[in-house]
Every structure is written in C-alpha cells, then in structure tokens.
Scaffold this motif. Structure first.
Motif, mmCIF file in Angstrom:
data_model
loop_
_atom_site.group_PDB
_atom_site.id
_atom_site.type_symbol
_atom_site.label_atom_id
_atom_site.label_comp_id
_atom_site.label_asym_id
_atom_site.label_seq_id
_atom_site.Cartn_x
_atom_site.Cartn_y
_atom_site.Cartn_z
ATOM 1 N N SER A 141 14.347 7.418 4.773
ATOM 2 C CA SER A 141 13.129 6.691 5.164
ATOM 3 C C SER A 141 12.574 5.878 4.001
ATOM 4 O O SER A 141 11.504 6.177 3.481
ATOM 5 N N PRO A 142 13.312 4.840 3.572
ATOM 6 C CA PRO A 142 12.801 3.973 2.501
ATOM 7 C C PRO A 142 11.568 3.205 2.965
ATOM 8 O O PRO A 142 11.438 2.897 4.156
ATOM 9 N N GLU A 143 10.677 2.910 2.037
ATOM 10 C CA GLU A 143 9.419 2.230 2.400
ATOM 11 C C GLU A 143 8.988 1.278 1.301
ATOM 12 O O GLU A 143 9.394 1.399 0.150
ATOM 13 N N ILE A 144 8.124 0.339 1.694
ATOM 14 C CA ILE A 144 7.323 -0.436 0.749
ATOM 15 C C ILE A 144 5.874 -0.215 1.145
ATOM 16 O O ILE A 144 5.520 -0.314 2.326
ATOM 17 N N ARG A 145 5.058 0.121 0.158
ATOM 18 C CA ARG A 145 3.635 0.344 0.414
ATOM 19 C C ARG A 145 2.800 -0.609 -0.422
ATOM 20 O O ARG A 145 3.259 -1.158 -1.419
ATOM 21 N N TYR A 146 1.549 -0.770 0.023
ATOM 22 C CA TYR A 146 0.619 -1.651 -0.683
ATOM 23 C C TYR A 146 -0.582 -0.832 -1.122
ATOM 24 O O TYR A 146 -0.844 0.245 -0.565
ATOM 25 N N LEU A 150 0.790 -5.249 -6.725
ATOM 26 C CA LEU A 150 0.055 -4.232 -5.963
ATOM 27 C C LEU A 150 0.935 -3.551 -4.920
ATOM 28 O O LEU A 150 0.473 -2.690 -4.179
ATOM 29 N N ALA A 151 2.201 -3.952 -4.862
ATOM 30 C CA ALA A 151 3.138 -3.330 -3.920
ATOM 31 C C ALA A 151 4.005 -2.330 -4.677
ATOM 32 O O ALA A 151 4.291 -2.509 -5.856
ATOM 33 N N TYR A 152 4.389 -1.262 -3.993
ATOM 34 C CA TYR A 152 5.262 -0.272 -4.610
ATOM 35 C C TYR A 152 6.185 0.289 -3.543
ATOM 36 O O TYR A 152 5.965 0.076 -2.346
ATOM 37 N N MET A 153 7.245 0.963 -3.983
ATOM 38 C CA MET A 153 8.286 1.317 -3.028
ATOM 39 C C MET A 153 8.701 2.776 -3.112
ATOM 40 O O MET A 153 8.557 3.427 -4.149
ATOM 41 N N LYS A 154 9.203 3.250 -1.990
ATOM 42 C CA LYS A 154 9.781 4.589 -1.899
ATOM 43 C C LYS A 154 11.278 4.422 -1.657
ATOM 44 O O LYS A 154 11.698 3.798 -0.685
ATOM 45 N N LEU A 155 12.079 4.993 -2.563
ATOM 46 C CA LEU A 155 13.527 4.903 -2.447
ATOM 47 C C LEU A 155 14.051 6.219 -1.878
ATOM 48 O O LEU A 155 13.914 7.268 -2.501
#
Length: 462
Positions: A212-217, A203-208
């Motif tokens: 501004s890298p991120e991990i979102r849920y 259920l987690a996904y990421m922005k590369l």
C-alpha cells in the motif's frame, strides 16, 4: 496415477478472453491468456491486508478497463498466500495471492490470483496455465472464443461505475504558486473544466510499501485521486521532486515529464554526453577533474574567450565568460579547489548575445522566440535583463529542438539554440521552462497547449 485428459473434452480458448468475477463485483475484465505463466494475476492498487477473525483478508482496488482510471472497483478477498514472483523483466517481488471464482462464458471455477501492478501492461489481467489446465486448449491465432463483449456491452455493464466527471484532476507540483508560469497553468486547466491543485514539493511525503504505497500531504491527507501531475521542480529540490514524481508514476498517475527525463536534463554533463552520442551538435565542451589539465582543457575548446558553467546552473546563474586564457585558468582552478563540477565550453562570438528558445510540447515546437542579451552581457536571459521577440525558426533548427527533447525523453521542454558559422548549435534543454517570456513574445497560449497535451495522453475529451 495421473488423470488422463482427452483433448476432445477441452474447449478452445483464444489468446485474449473476457473474464467475469461476480464475487469481486467485476462485471468484465479483458485477460491475456498466457500458458507460460503458472498463476493468473490481476491489476490491483491501494492494497491493504487486515484481519477478519483468525484469518487474513485483503482489500484492493481494480481498474478493470485499460486507460480508464476513473473506474475503480473495491474488492475484498481472503488472503491465501504470499509468493515471490519473477516479473517479465526478471525482477522478483512478493505478491499477495487470493482465491476467487471466475466465469468464462458458461463455465465457473475457482482460480488463484496474484495481486500485481499492471498499469504499464496492455492487459489488466493475465490468465495463467493453472486456470486453463484441464479445461481449455489455447489457439493463439484466435480471440474471444469463450465469450465476446462489444463496446456497447461493456458500457452497459459499467454504467453503475461511471462517475459524473466534468474534468480531470491535475496536480501542479512546484514550489511557488505566485509565479507567472504556475498561475497560467492553473488558469488554463480551470478554463478547460479541470480541477487543478497546487502541491508544494516540500510539503509532500511518501510511504514506501509493497502492498500500500502512498503519497501524503502536510496534515496527513492521502493524495490518491489525481489523473495527472505537472512537475515544475526548481533545481534546489531536484532530487526530492524526482522521488515524488517516481512515486506518483508508481501509483499509476501520468506525469507530464518523468523523473528520469528531468534528472537527465538537470545534469549538464550527462545531457551533453547524450547529445554527443546522438549526433546533436553543441558548442565544443570540455570536462576535467585535475587542475593539472586546465591549460589543455582551455586549448581543447579553442581558447579564450570561453564559457564556464556550473553543472546545475539555471536561468543564466552559474555561467561565467572568461575573456582571457589567464582569467579562464584562474576561474576553472578556483571552482575545482572547492570541488565544484563545471563544464568549459567554446564561446560563439558570432551569436552577438542572441539565442533562440524553442518550446516543445509532445514532439511539436509550439512557439519560438529570440532572446537578446542586455548591452554588455554575453548571455541572452530574460531573467537578467534580456529582451525577447518572436522569430521564425528554420527547418534545421526545428529538427534540432525536437531531437534534443526526444533524446532526453521530455514531453515538455525549453530548448535553447544558438546560431553559429557552423549552423545551429544546441546550448541546453530546460525541463521546467518558464511561460512568461515566450507567451508575451509570441502571443501564444502555451499553458493551454500543455493542458491539451495531458488530455490527449489520457484520451479525455471535453
């Protein structure tokens, strides 16, 4: 004509100095003085570029104190350039550049700063030659020649930034919150005053993104406040789970086991090659691609009975005992015909269906149990009806367990050992070892030990 600089007009500066950035709201940050670097750089995270009128500006956060992520200072500065910078490892990357006043002792002047991820570096800032040229001469044998701050001084400067914190914020990255091991880890973290959140891997996904890298849920929540992650990745999601762990690591979050270590432990062939290379004794193991080599492969591991393992087997699944050469040949060729990679391994008859599980945490064997296979079974696995009991391991077995975990670079590992006529042999190493069997068999609170290992790594004291 170039302006001549007289050496006697330059101040002496050490190899380490304290810098103050009033316009950025940073009361003090320790810098490594590096005349080999052209531009100065500062540790920055959560970088976001935005427009203010006709100009580009950038927001970013600085963790000014090494190994203290609880203090994050929000900064705002005008973006003056984007530059390709080659890191010390030789990799080129684009970095944003800002210009801001810096104060060293009594001197204040403007410098350019590249915004960089310096989480793995000893210093949060690097002071390059453009900043010191014409102002200072470096004596690398000295430190803090311009201005020195004591620990008390730094604590006083950062009093407004200290958040009242009763514990760490930890993520348990797994798939099933109802599993015994996951429940115990969450209980142990809460009992020690930490906030722990269960995150489903899928259920987690990421922005590369470089800035501004991120991990979102699921639902869009940004996961950016964790101090540590405990990964317990099931085999079917190893690839994606390791990608998430790498992303957490890139964001400066401590991961109890690294993605590389987990990947290595899951690849039984690669792990076996590492063990062999590092003089760790394992049962004789064979691997081949062509069915034409099957008979010699069987002879190579001393013939039947022998063990056939899928490369990514776990909890005893995908492990077969072939009792005759003919049966072994049939099973091996059947696996090869469907392009399934397997290992062929000698059968240790004298083990009598017993093996030893050593639980390693931060280079220490914290518990050991002996597992006995169910009658008629060759493999001692609790998930398949085996029984467990506490056992005192030998010094040789302890060294083997610690060395195996160290070779794979696992902070937490379940190391399986078998006793043979040749001495202890390593069977395999599990990067997400279960707690139920070994806690029940030994009476030890291993979940608590895992949480304490995180506290020690992050220098957190209750």
């Amino acid at each position: 004509m170039k302006k001549e600089i007289k050496l006697n007009n330059l101040h002496i500066i050490g190899s380490e100095e304290w810098c103050v950035f009033e316009s950025l709201g940073i009361p003090a940050i320790k810098a490594r003085v590096d005349s080999g670097a052209k531009t100065s750089s500062i540790q920055a995270s959560n970088i976001k570029v935005y427009n203010k009128g006709a100009q580009e500006w950038v927001k970013f956060e600085v963790n000014p104190l090494q190994e203290n992520r609880s203090i994050a200072i929000g900064c705002d500065a005008r973006l003056i350039d984007r530059r390709m910078v080659k890191s010390s490892s030789g990799i080129s990357e684009e970095r944003l550049v800002v210009r801001t006043p810096v104060t060293l002792g009594k001197d204040s002047f403007d410098i350019e700063l590249t915004l960089a991820n310096r989480d793995t570096m000893e210093f949060r800032m690097l002071l390059g030659r453009e900043a010191i040229n014409g102002r200072y001469i470096v004596n690398p044998a000295l430190n803090y020649q311009v201005q020195g701050f004591s620990d008390d001084d730094i604590n006083k400067k950062y009093v407004p930034f200290f958040k009242e914190k009763t514990g760490l914020k930890i993520a348990l990255l797994a798939s099933n919150p109802e599993l015994y091991s996951n429940k115990r880890i969450m209980e142990a973290a809460e009992a020690r005053g930490h906030e722990i959140v269960f995150l489903n891997v899928e259920l987690a996904y990421m922005k590369l993104d470089a800035h501004s890298p991120e991990i979102r849920y699921r639902g869009g929540n940004i996961l950016n406040e964790f101090d540590a992650v405990i990964p317990r990745i099931k085999p079917s999601v190893t690839f994606y789970g390791c990608a998430l762990i790498r992303q957490f690591d890139n964001l400066g979050v401590y991961c109890l086991n690294s993605a590389e270590a987990i990947s290595q432990s899951r690849d039984k062939l690669f792990a076996s090659q590492l063990f062999s290379k590092n003089d760790i004794h394992i049962p004789i193991t064979g691997f081949a691609k062509s069915p034409m080599d099957t008979k010699d492969l069987i002879r190579m591991v001393n013939g039947a009975p022998l063990i056939i393992k899928l490369l990514e087997s776990t909890q005893g699944k995908g492990v077969v005992l072939a009792e005759t050469n003919k049966a072994a040949e049939s099973v091996i060729n059947a696996f090869k015909s469907v392009n399934t990679n397997i290992l062929v391994q000698e059968f240790i008859k004298e083990a009598n269906g017993q093996d030893i599980r050593c639980f390693v945490v931060n280079n220490k064997v914290v518990a050991s149990m002996q597992r006995q296979a169910e009658k008629g079974e060759f493999r001692a696995n609790i998930h398949q009806g085996g029984t467990a009991s506490m056992i005192k391991i030998t010094g040789e077995e302890k060294k083997l367990a610690l060395k195996a975990a160290r070779v794979l670079n696992l902070a937490v590992a379940g190391v399986d050992i078998i006793r043979s006529n040749k001495g202890p042999l390593l069977l395999e190493v599990n990067s997400s070892p279960g707690l139920e069997g070994i806690e029940n068999a030994t009476g030890k609170d291993i979940a608590n030990t895992m949480i304490m290992a995180i506290e020690k790594k992050l220098k957190f004291s209750i």
